[in-house]
Design a protein around this motif. Structure first.
Motif, PDB file in Angstrom:
ATOM      1  N   SER A   2       0.828  -1.214   0.000  1.00 55.43           N
ATOM      2  CA  SER A   2       0.000   0.000   0.000  1.00 55.43           C
ATOM      3  C   SER A   2       0.855   1.254   0.000  1.00 55.43           C
ATOM      4  O   SER A   2       0.681   2.144  -0.824  1.00 55.43           O
ATOM      5  N   TYR A   3       1.802   1.341   0.947  1.00 56.48           N
ATOM      6  CA  TYR A   3       2.571   2.579   0.979  1.00 56.48           C
ATOM      7  C   TYR A   3       3.638   2.606  -0.100  1.00 56.48           C
ATOM      8  O   TYR A   3       4.107   3.671  -0.510  1.00 56.48           O
ATOM      9  N   GLY A   4       4.000   1.428  -0.648  1.00 57.20           N
ATOM     10  CA  GLY A   4       4.909   1.411  -1.789  1.00 57.20           C
ATOM     11  C   GLY A   4       4.290   2.052  -3.020  1.00 57.20           C
ATOM     12  O   GLY A   4       4.939   2.833  -3.737  1.00 57.20           O
ATOM     13  N   LEU A   5       3.027   1.754  -3.254  1.00 52.01           N
ATOM     14  CA  LEU A   5       2.321   2.346  -4.398  1.00 52.01           C
ATOM     15  C   LEU A   5       2.104   3.842  -4.214  1.00 52.01           C
ATOM     16  O   LEU A   5       2.000   4.585  -5.191  1.00 52.01           O
ATOM     17  N   ALA A   6       2.047   4.298  -2.967  1.00 52.45           N
ATOM     18  CA  ALA A   6       1.738   5.712  -2.702  1.00 52.45           C
ATOM     19  C   ALA A   6       2.877   6.656  -3.058  1.00 52.45           C
ATOM     20  O   ALA A   6       2.661   7.859  -3.204  1.00 52.45           O
ATOM     21  N   PHE A   7       4.092   6.150  -3.205  1.00 48.32           N
ATOM     22  CA  PHE A   7       5.228   7.044  -3.403  1.00 48.32           C
ATOM     23  C   PHE A   7       5.206   7.763  -4.742  1.00 48.32           C
ATOM     24  O   PHE A   7       5.729   8.878  -4.860  1.00 48.32           O
ATOM     25  N   VAL A   8       4.621   7.166  -5.761  1.00 49.95           N
ATOM     26  CA  VAL A   8       4.564   7.851  -7.058  1.00 49.95           C
ATOM     27  C   VAL A   8       3.674   9.088  -6.988  1.00 49.95           C
ATOM     28  O   VAL A   8       4.121  10.198  -7.322  1.00 49.95           O
ATOM     29  N   PRO A   9       2.400   8.990  -6.551  1.00 49.36           N
ATOM     30  CA  PRO A   9       1.582  10.209  -6.471  1.00 49.36           C
ATOM     31  C   PRO A   9       2.109  11.227  -5.460  1.00 49.36           C
ATOM     32  O   PRO A   9       1.994  12.442  -5.689  1.00 49.36           O
ATOM     33  N   VAL A  10       2.699  10.764  -4.343  1.00 48.21           N
ATOM     34  CA  VAL A  10       3.228  11.706  -3.352  1.00 48.21           C
ATOM     35  C   VAL A  10       4.356  12.530  -3.940  1.00 48.21           C
ATOM     36  O   VAL A  10       4.390  13.767  -3.836  1.00 48.21           O
ATOM     37  N   ASN A  11       5.317  11.874  -4.565  1.00 43.37           N
ATOM     38  CA  ASN A  11       6.443  12.607  -5.153  1.00 43.37           C
ATOM     39  C   ASN A  11       6.026  13.411  -6.373  1.00 43.37           C
ATOM     40  O   ASN A  11       6.637  14.439  -6.678  1.00 43.37           O
ATOM     41  N   LEU A  12       4.981  12.958  -7.062  1.00 46.50           N
ATOM     42  CA  LEU A  12       4.442  13.753  -8.162  1.00 46.50           C
ATOM     43  C   LEU A  12       3.929  15.097  -7.652  1.00 46.50           C
ATOM     44  O   LEU A  12       4.115  16.138  -8.294  1.00 46.50           O
ATOM     45  N   LEU A  13       3.297  15.102  -6.475  1.00 48.43           N
ATOM     46  CA  LEU A  13       2.822  16.355  -5.885  1.00 48.43           C
ATOM     47  C   LEU A  13       3.991  17.286  -5.557  1.00 48.43           C
ATOM     48  O   LEU A  13       3.933  18.489  -5.821  1.00 48.43           O
ATOM     49  N   PHE A  14       5.057  16.741  -4.963  1.00 48.79           N
ATOM     50  CA  PHE A  14       6.226  17.564  -4.652  1.00 48.79           C
ATOM     51  C   PHE A  14       6.829  18.169  -5.914  1.00 48.79           C
ATOM     52  O   PHE A  14       7.201  19.350  -5.952  1.00 48.79           O
ATOM     53  N   LEU A  15       6.959  17.347  -6.965  1.00 44.25           N
ATOM     54  CA  LEU A  15       7.554  17.827  -8.216  1.00 44.25           C
ATOM     55  C   LEU A  15       6.638  18.834  -8.911  1.00 44.25           C
ATOM     56  O   LEU A  15       7.114  19.817  -9.493  1.00 44.25           O
ATOM     57  N   ALA A  16       5.326  18.590  -8.856  1.00 41.71           N
ATOM     58  CA  ALA A  16       4.380  19.545  -9.437  1.00 41.71           C
ATOM     59  C   ALA A  16       4.477  20.893  -8.732  1.00 41.71           C
ATOM     60  O   ALA A  16       4.408  21.953  -9.369  1.00 41.71           O
ATOM     61  N   LEU A  17       4.658  20.863  -7.411  1.00 43.54           N
ATOM     62  CA  LEU A  17       4.873  22.107  -6.670  1.00 43.54           C
ATOM     63  C   LEU A  17       6.113  22.812  -7.180  1.00 43.54           C
ATOM     64  O   LEU A  17       6.111  24.045  -7.346  1.00 43.54           O
ATOM     65  N   GLY A  18       7.172  22.067  -7.460  1.00 43.13           N
ATOM     66  CA  GLY A  18       8.397  22.665  -7.985  1.00 43.13           C
ATOM     67  C   GLY A  18       8.174  23.360  -9.321  1.00 43.13           C
ATOM     68  O   GLY A  18       8.674  24.468  -9.551  1.00 43.13           O
ATOM     69  N   VAL A  19       7.390  22.734 -10.202  1.00 40.58           N
ATOM     70  CA  VAL A  19       7.089  23.349 -11.499  1.00 40.58           C
ATOM     71  C   VAL A  19       6.275  24.626 -11.309  1.00 40.58           C
ATOM     72  O   VAL A  19       6.541  25.652 -11.943  1.00 40.58           O
ATOM     73  N   LEU A  20       5.282  24.574 -10.425  1.00 43.70           N
ATOM     74  CA  LEU A  20       4.460  25.764 -10.170  1.00 43.70           C
ATOM     75  C   LEU A  20       5.307  26.911  -9.612  1.00 43.70           C
ATOM     76  O   LEU A  20       5.146  28.068 -10.018  1.00 43.70           O
ATOM     77  N   LEU A  21       6.219  26.594  -8.697  1.00 43.31           N
ATOM     78  CA  LEU A  21       7.073  27.638  -8.125  1.00 43.31           C
ATOM     79  C   LEU A  21       8.012  28.212  -9.184  1.00 43.31           C
ATOM     80  O   LEU A  21       8.266  29.425  -9.207  1.00 43.31           O
TER      81      LEU A  21
END
Length: 481
Positions: free
Chosen positions: A271-290
């Motif tokens: 469960s938490y292994g699968l969660a790492f892709v969307p979680v890190n996608l959010l961090f990276l998306a924040l980087g693009v927005l900034l």
């Protein structure tokens, strides 16, 4: 004052959770949580425990230099978690282990067992201290300098707080505090994304299109195998990073071993292994927005990607959020850093008592060890600050990254062969392998201008495995079966 109030409320909640979860204060609770942890709480909390304060600060800035290619590594994480769930966890549960390094003693011998435990203790203590040092510097800049609190006092105070809420409940307390801290971490991340979107007048749909159409959102590199960001390098490295730094790491495995059954532990891991892709996608998306926000406002990008998010927080002068944003940022980084540090210190105490001293039932030893390890942790952070050398920190990180390779080789040899080794020589092989690996890296850079990336971990593990083959008792080295 508001930041201090938030921090005080945050730790008051942690102390309350600690109090409520301390039904028993013995070693069985501290080390194993009596094996009664709900798997879904472990899974959710492990997301926060796996995301350190350094990750919270650094990942958004990755888009400035490597776009979203880090997601290739995150996809490899999924494969790694499947291996841990269905190869390593069954072994740990079958042997009913407290410390995973006990397996090395049963399979290869006492010296191999002690070698694995010492490699973990040294690398985890230094690595956790380096990660927390970076966070302490940020908190000192945003909070404590304005209050006139010296760095030494703030570090000792934070180490004391970790000791206070973990000293009795240990890993049982961490299962519940990690859940709370993960909620805080995600709340902070989503609020910062919302604020960044608001400053650019983006709706959710606008933000999606803006991020997806930006050149910095490139994920896959399939056309240049020499690049450190080449897909298969990052994918396979991601898998091995998880196998070694989760599956072979007492810190990451201890909470997973508190689930009631192997089946529940496997559900937790997947469960938490699968969660790492969307979680890190959010961090990276924040980087693009900034990055887009900085460009729109004519602000120069920071020299280092790690400074992107702190610069946004520190330099934001919007009258509506100028005070709110530092509060949110502080909450996020505190949640990320403490959920990682408290887990590391608890696992270090466990490994020292169980592996090094071989006294899993000695409660007085556990209590004394926990205090000493927390103090060592604080002292190392203070030393980093006194030396004030960024190159030293980079060097320590590099050294720590080498120390997981021997663990990979030891466990691989134990799991995939049935051979016995000359146990007394195992420490020599494990110490020599990182140095040989370092030499190969230098030669590759000099002769072929090839720079090893995450694949150094695999090379290091392979060298250890081959070295163990040379130590096989009265037999020729055979391929693993």
């Amino acid at each position: 004052m508001w930041i201090i109030a938030i921090i005080c409320i945050y730790f008051a909640i942690l102390m309350l959770i600690s109090k409520l979860t301390q039904r028993r204060a013995d070693n069985q609770t501290f080390f194993r949580a009596e094996r009664r942890s709900p798997w879904y709480m472990v899974a959710f909390g492990m997301i926060g425990a796996s995301i350190s304060g350094v990750t919270f600060v650094s990942v958004p800035g990755m888009v400035l230099s490597s776009q979203m290619t880090y997601l290739q590594t995150c996809l490899g994480f999924i494969l790694g978690y499947l291996v841990v769930a269905f190869v390593l966890l069954p072994v740990y549960y079958r042997l009913n282990l407290i410390s995973i390094y006990t397996y090395l003693g049963q399979r290869l011998g006492h010296r191999s067992y002690q070698t694995g435990a010492w490699f973990f203790l040294l690398s985890k203590l230094v690595g956790a201290a380096v990660k927390f040092y970076v966070v302490c510097i940020v908190l000192q800049q945003f909070v404590f300098d304005d209050l006139g609190v010296p760095f030494v006092v703030s570090v000792l105070g934070m180490a004391l707080l970790i000791w206070l809420y973990t000293r009795k409940g240990g890993v049982r307390t961490l299962v519940f505090t990690d859940t709370f801290q993960t909620v805080c971490l995600f709340s902070a991340l989503l609020l910062i994304i919302y604020i960044a979107m608001g400053q650019m007048d983006y709706s959710l749909v606008d933000a999606y299109h803006a991020v997806s159409s930006d050149e910095r959102s490139r994920v896959f590199v399939l056309d240049d195998w020499t690049s450190p960001r080449y897909f298969w390098k990052q994918f396979l490295s991601g898998a091995f990073i998880v196998i070694v730094m989760t599956g072979l790491d007492q810190d990451m495995m201890q909470k997973n071993l508190t689930c009631r059954t192997l089946r529940e532990a496997q559900k937790d891991m997947c469960s938490y292994g699968l969660a790492f892709v969307p979680v890190n996608l959010l961090f990276l998306a924040l980087g693009v927005l900034l990055a887009q926000l900085f460009e729109a406002q004519g602000i120069s990008f920071p020299v280092k990607g790690d400074e992107l998010l702190p610069l946004f927080v520190e330099g934001n002068h919007s009258p509506h959020i100028s005070h709110l944003l530092p509060l949110i940022f502080t909450l996020g980084i505190v949640a990320a850093s403490f959920s990682s540090a408290d887990s590391a210190l608890t696992s270090l105490t466990t490994s020292y008592c169980v592996d090094i001293r071989n006294k899993p039932h000695d409660e007085q030893l556990r209590k004394r060890s926990h205090i000493v390890i927390c103090l060592l942790f604080a002292v190392m952070i203070i030393l980093f600050q006194m030396l004030n050398s960024k190159s030293l920190i980079d060097a320590i990180y590099t050294i720590v990254s080498y120390t997981y390779g021997p663990l990979l080789g030891l466990f691989a040899f134990g799991l995939f062969t049935k051979k016995q080794v000359r146990d007394k020589w195992v420490p020599l092989v494990c110490v020599a392998s990182p140095f040989i690996c370092y030499g190969i890296d230098l030669v590759a850079q000099t002769l072929w201008d090839y720079h090893f990336g995450y694949e150094l971990l695999m090379l290091n593990g392979l060298l250890t495995f081959l070295g163990l083959c040379l130590l096989i008792r009265s037999a020729e080295c055979q391929s693993p079966s």
